[in-house]
Design a protein around this motif. Structure first.
Motif, PDB file in Angstrom:
ATOM      1  N   VAL A 146      57.625  14.069  81.927  1.00 36.34           N
ATOM      2  CA  VAL A 146      57.840  15.606  80.558  1.00 36.34           C
ATOM      3  C   VAL A 146      56.592  15.765  80.229  1.00 36.34           C
ATOM      4  CG1 VAL A 146      58.805  15.323  78.211  1.00 36.34           C
ATOM      5  CG2 VAL A 146      60.002  14.606  79.726  1.00 36.34           C
ATOM      6  N   MET A 147      55.515  15.160  79.812  1.00 34.11           N
ATOM      7  CA  MET A 147      53.997  15.268  79.034  1.00 34.11           C
ATOM      8  C   MET A 147      53.723  16.479  80.366  1.00 34.11           C
ATOM      9  SD  MET A 147      53.637  11.439  77.725  1.00 34.11           S
ATOM     10  CE  MET A 147      54.571  10.394  76.929  1.00 34.11           C
ATOM     11  N   GLY A 151      52.538  20.251  79.073  1.00 28.76           N
ATOM     12  CA  GLY A 151      50.935  20.644  79.403  1.00 28.76           C
ATOM     13  C   GLY A 151      50.051  19.496  78.992  1.00 28.76           C
ATOM     14  N   MET A 152      50.832  18.728  78.459  1.00 23.64           N
ATOM     15  CA  MET A 152      49.647  17.377  78.239  1.00 23.64           C
ATOM     16  C   MET A 152      48.736  16.994  79.266  1.00 23.64           C
ATOM     17  SD  MET A 152      52.554  15.343  75.995  1.00 23.64           S
ATOM     18  CE  MET A 152      51.046  14.974  74.451  1.00 23.64           C
ATOM     19  N   LYS A 153      47.611  16.457  79.184  1.00 23.41           N
ATOM     20  CA  LYS A 153      46.660  15.397  80.022  1.00 23.41           C
ATOM     21  C   LYS A 153      46.844  13.952  79.761  1.00 23.41           C
ATOM     22  CE  LYS A 153      43.049  19.054  79.346  1.00 23.41           C
ATOM     23  NZ  LYS A 153      41.794  19.727  79.161  1.00 23.41           N
ATOM     24  N   HIS A 154      46.553  13.641  81.147  1.00 26.98           N
ATOM     25  CA  HIS A 154      47.174  12.401  81.128  1.00 26.98           C
ATOM     26  C   HIS A 154      45.230  11.594  81.181  1.00 26.98           C
ATOM     27  CE1 HIS A 154      46.982   8.348  83.115  1.00 26.98           C
ATOM     28  NE2 HIS A 154      47.285   8.287  82.348  1.00 26.98           N
ATOM     29  N   LEU A 155      45.321  11.176  79.891  1.00 26.00           N
ATOM     30  CA  LEU A 155      44.024  10.273  79.747  1.00 26.00           C
ATOM     31  C   LEU A 155      43.762   9.222  80.060  1.00 26.00           C
ATOM     32  CD1 LEU A 155      43.731  11.966  75.802  1.00 26.00           C
ATOM     33  CD2 LEU A 155      42.995  12.520  78.203  1.00 26.00           C
ATOM     34  N   GLY A 156      44.380   8.232  80.169  1.00 25.04           N
ATOM     35  CA  GLY A 156      44.184   7.015  80.970  1.00 25.04           C
ATOM     36  C   GLY A 156      45.210   6.514  80.421  1.00 25.04           C
ATOM     37  N   LYS A 157      44.817   4.090  80.583  1.00 19.59           N
ATOM     38  CA  LYS A 157      46.304   3.921  80.561  1.00 19.59           C
ATOM     39  C   LYS A 157      45.460   3.417  78.869  1.00 19.59           C
ATOM     40  CE  LYS A 157      47.590   3.759  84.940  1.00 19.59           C
ATOM     41  NZ  LYS A 157      48.788   3.758  84.817  1.00 19.59           N
ATOM     42  N   VAL A 158      45.991   2.293  78.057  1.00 21.16           N
ATOM     43  CA  VAL A 158      45.835   1.756  76.478  1.00 21.16           C
ATOM     44  C   VAL A 158      46.758   0.199  76.551  1.00 21.16           C
ATOM     45  CG1 VAL A 158      44.436   2.676  75.792  1.00 21.16           C
ATOM     46  CG2 VAL A 158      47.051   2.867  75.519  1.00 21.16           C
ATOM     47  N   ASN A 179      44.507  24.425  70.805  1.00 18.28           N
ATOM     48  CA  ASN A 179      43.738  25.687  71.929  1.00 18.28           C
ATOM     49  C   ASN A 179      43.932  25.430  73.124  1.00 18.28           C
ATOM     50  OD1 ASN A 179      42.532  26.523  69.644  1.00 18.28           O
ATOM     51  ND2 ASN A 179      40.595  25.363  70.176  1.00 18.28           N
ATOM     52  N   GLU A 180      44.443  23.838  74.132  1.00 19.99           N
ATOM     53  CA  GLU A 180      45.184  23.753  75.506  1.00 19.99           C
ATOM     54  C   GLU A 180      45.921  24.305  75.235  1.00 19.99           C
ATOM     55  OE1 GLU A 180      42.249  19.421  76.588  1.00 19.99           O
ATOM     56  OE2 GLU A 180      43.610  20.002  75.609  1.00 19.99           O
ATOM     57  N   TYR A 181      46.637  24.195  74.644  1.00 14.22           N
ATOM     58  CA  TYR A 181      48.788  24.992  74.013  1.00 14.22           C
ATOM     59  C   TYR A 181      48.893  25.863  74.414  1.00 14.22           C
ATOM     60  CZ  TYR A 181      53.619  25.440  72.594  1.00 14.22           C
ATOM     61  OH  TYR A 181      55.085  24.675  72.566  1.00 14.22           O
TER      62      TYR A 181
END
Length: 185
Positions: A146-147, A151-158, A179-181
Motif C-alpha cells: 500500500v505504501m 509513492g512512499m519511500k522505504h527508508l529502512g527498518k526500526v 514535494n515528492e507527492y
C-alpha cells in the motif's frame, strides 16, 4: 500559522470515489467488532482481538471519541458498511504519521490507497504538512505494498514497541515529502 485542529474539525467527513471517511461513533461498535475481533486482521496491530462488542464500545468511547480529530471510519459507499478506520498522528510540527485497519473482506480492493490519498491531499494541501511517515511490521508485506502504491519511500527498518508483543518488534519505516507527492500527481 495553520490551525491544524480547526482544519481537522472542519473535515469531519471526506469523500472519495468509493468511500466516505467520517468520524467514528459509538453506533459503529457492531461493524467495528466484525473486523476488530478477527485475529488475522489485528495480527499486525498494536491491540489484541476484541472479545466482545462491549470491548469495542469501550475502545470507541475511550480512544476514538476523545482523539476524534485524527481518526476517520472508512465506509464503503455502496453498502454503507464501516469497513475500517484510518488515522493521522501529529508527530512534530509539519510531520504526521498515518495508519489504518481494514476488514479482511475488503482487502485487495484498493480501498486503503484510495482512503490514504484523500488524507494525503488534506495533509499537504490544507494542513501545511511537509512529511507523512508510516511503519508496519516487517512481516506485513501487504501494508508495504500500500505504501509503495502511495509513492512512499522505504527508508529502512526500526524497532517499535507494542505492549501486546511484550518485546521490541522490527518494523519497516516509510515516508513521503510534500514535494515528492506533488511530483507524482
Amino acid at each position: 500559522m495553520v490551525d491544524i485542529n480547526l482544519i481537522l474539525a472542519e473535515h469531519q467527513t471526506l469523500e472519495t470515489e468509493r468511500l466516505i471517511l467520517r468520524k467514528l461513533q459509538l453506533e459503529d461498535a457492531t461493524e467495528m467488532f466484525n473486523y476488530a475481533s478477527n485475529p488475522e486482521v489485528v495480527r499486525y496491530t498494536s491491540f489484541e482481538p476484541h472479545d466482545s462488542v462491549e470491548t469495542t464500545k469501550s475502545t470507541i468511547a475511550n480512544f476514538f471519541l476523545p482523539d476524534g480529530l485524527n481518526h476517520w471510519g472508512i465506509v464503503e459507499k455502496t453498502s454503507g458498511q464501516l469497513i475500517g478506520e484510518i488515522f493521522l498522528n501529529i508527530i512534530k510540527e509539519k510531520i504526521v504519521e498515518f495508519g489504518w485497519i481494514l476488514n479482511q473482506n475488503s482487502w485487495s480492493k484498493g480501498y486503503m490507497p484510495e482512503a490514504a490519498r484523500c488524507l494525503f491531499e488534506l495533509c499537504f494541501n490544507e494542513l501545511g504538512i511537509e512529511v507523512i511517515q508510516a511503519e508496519h511490521l516487517t512481516e506485513n508485506s501487504k501494508s508495504g505494498r500500500v505504501m509503495e502504491k502511495l509513492g512512499m519511500k522505504h527508508l529502512g527498518k526500526v524497532y517499535s514497541y507494542f505492549p501486546k508483543f511484550k518485546q521490541p518488534i522490527l518494523t519497516d519505516y516509510w515516508a513521503i515529502t510534500k514535494n515528492e507527492y506533488i511530483l507524482l500527481h
